[in-house]
Motif scaffolding. Sequence first.
Motif, short mmCIF file in Angstrom:
data_model
loop_
_atom_site.label_atom_id
_atom_site.label_comp_id
_atom_site.label_asym_id
_atom_site.label_seq_id
_atom_site.Cartn_x
_atom_site.Cartn_y
_atom_site.Cartn_z
N UNK A 99 0.81 -1.21 0.00
CA UNK A 99 0.00 0.00 0.00
C UNK A 99 0.85 1.27 0.00
N UNK A 100 1.97 1.25 0.71
CA UNK A 100 2.72 2.50 0.91
C UNK A 100 3.30 3.06 -0.39
N UNK A 101 3.46 2.23 -1.43
CA UNK A 101 3.98 2.80 -2.69
C UNK A 101 2.93 3.71 -3.33
N UNK A 102 1.69 3.60 -2.87
CA UNK A 102 0.63 4.49 -3.35
C UNK A 102 0.39 5.64 -2.37
N UNK A 103 0.49 5.35 -1.06
CA UNK A 103 0.11 6.36 -0.07
C UNK A 103 1.25 7.30 0.31
N UNK A 104 2.48 6.82 0.38
CA UNK A 104 3.58 7.68 0.81
C UNK A 104 3.82 8.86 -0.13
N UNK A 105 3.78 8.67 -1.47
CA UNK A 105 3.94 9.86 -2.33
C UNK A 105 2.88 10.93 -2.06
N UNK A 106 1.67 10.52 -1.67
CA UNK A 106 0.63 11.50 -1.36
C UNK A 106 0.91 12.18 -0.02
N UNK A 107 1.26 11.38 0.99
CA UNK A 107 1.54 11.94 2.31
C UNK A 107 2.76 12.85 2.29
N UNK A 108 3.73 12.53 1.43
CA UNK A 108 4.99 13.27 1.39
C UNK A 108 5.04 14.26 0.23
N UNK A 109 3.91 14.56 -0.36
CA UNK A 109 3.87 15.52 -1.47
C UNK A 109 4.48 16.84 -1.04
N UNK A 110 5.32 17.40 -1.92
CA UNK A 110 5.96 18.66 -1.61
C UNK A 110 7.29 18.54 -0.90
N UNK A 111 7.70 17.31 -0.58
CA UNK A 111 9.01 17.09 0.03
C UNK A 111 9.96 16.54 -1.02
N UNK A 112 11.22 16.37 -0.64
CA UNK A 112 12.21 15.85 -1.58
C UNK A 112 12.42 14.35 -1.45
N UNK A 113 11.54 13.68 -0.72
CA UNK A 113 11.67 12.24 -0.52
C UNK A 113 11.25 11.49 -1.78
N UNK A 114 12.03 10.48 -2.15
CA UNK A 114 11.70 9.64 -3.30
C UNK A 114 11.34 8.24 -2.83
N UNK A 115 10.20 7.75 -3.28
CA UNK A 115 9.76 6.39 -2.94
C UNK A 115 10.17 5.46 -4.08
N UNK A 116 10.88 4.40 -3.73
CA UNK A 116 11.37 3.44 -4.71
C UNK A 116 10.75 2.08 -4.43
N UNK A 117 10.14 1.47 -5.45
CA UNK A 117 9.47 0.19 -5.27
C UNK A 117 10.29 -0.92 -5.92
N UNK A 118 10.38 -2.04 -5.23
CA UNK A 118 11.19 -3.18 -5.66
C UNK A 118 10.27 -4.35 -5.98
#
Length: 365
Positions: free
Chosen positions: A307-326
């Motif tokens: 789930x977090x590969x969908x939710x974290x980009x939304x929660x962290x919108x506007x930050x410089x964090x990059x979510x990488x899925x394996x």
Amino acid sequence: MSPHTLAFVESPVQLLNVLEWAHARGHTTDRAPDPGGTAPGARPESGITLVVLSPTDPMSRGQLRRMAQLARDEGHEVRWEEARGGAGAPLRTIGGLAGPLRRVERVVMGDPFSRYVQLLLTITKARDLVVVDDGTATMEFVGQLARGERLVRWHRKGGRRGPRDLVLGPVSAVARRRLTPRGERRVEVFSSMPIDETPRGVTVTANRFAWTRDRFGPPSVTTSADLVGTSLVETGVVDADRYVDAVRALARTHGATRYFAHRRESAEKLHRLAVETGLQIVRPELPLELIARRGPIGRTILSFPSTVVHTLPLALAGTEVRVTVCDIDPSWLTAHASPRAQGFLSGVTGTARDVHRLARTAQAG
């Protein structure tokens, strides 16, 4: 006075998503609604009672206790039910909820696959039914509803139906009919997940994690990477040895220092990961979306399909964090994994937005 809305949750993530839904609908009592998050035509309403059908595992219970306090801080009533506290607990819980269920106007639920929730749906006469995200299972639920299939979790699909499934089959069938819009009965799905098959008459509303962004952060961002754990081993989908090997390779390749454990991961597996990978094992006190938003959080977040590969980009919108899925390599699957497991997990990865994808060769290290 009966509540206008009853919301049933069995996990911290479900409770978080009820708070997101309430925020989007304007169900707040002590704070002004987020102007950008209120649904068109929505009006502030009161009378939400959150019913926690408490699980038994300590980590989930602890997170739920803390989420329940956040809900109270928002002005919502919380009713804690020891729904699994012994042989007589289900009858006591359902008996105590029967009256409010018959009178309530709207029911919100976090897990339509739950046998508990399905039993409760046979009692209610509510005209408004809302399903909020329970992670990737929401994608499967909507697809099954659209195709008129029986409700069954993706990692169990294809397996033999046990005696319990046969006994509760009629209950599940009634729940599916109740979750199908008909006449004056309205059904809404509130989700951050990609939904391709929308059942006829069902309203789909996007969960943009406006409440999370409004209440927390922005986070401080470290220069290292963090790795997000999964319970795919515990559900029998992925082989434990292959999983540990993959985590070790990812940590070494990307310089990860912390491993955020899923609440259902076993203590034995987590101990093994700590010993064999050198990662610091973190058991979050809240859902990861809130932990990440509060920070500090790594500049790169590594995750397997979840789930977090969908939710974290939304929660962290506007930050410089990059979510990488394996991706999950097919060779990691156990002999007991559902025939649909690989396709479903690939779909979770392939439909994720605003994430970076790793090739499997890069994971092998």
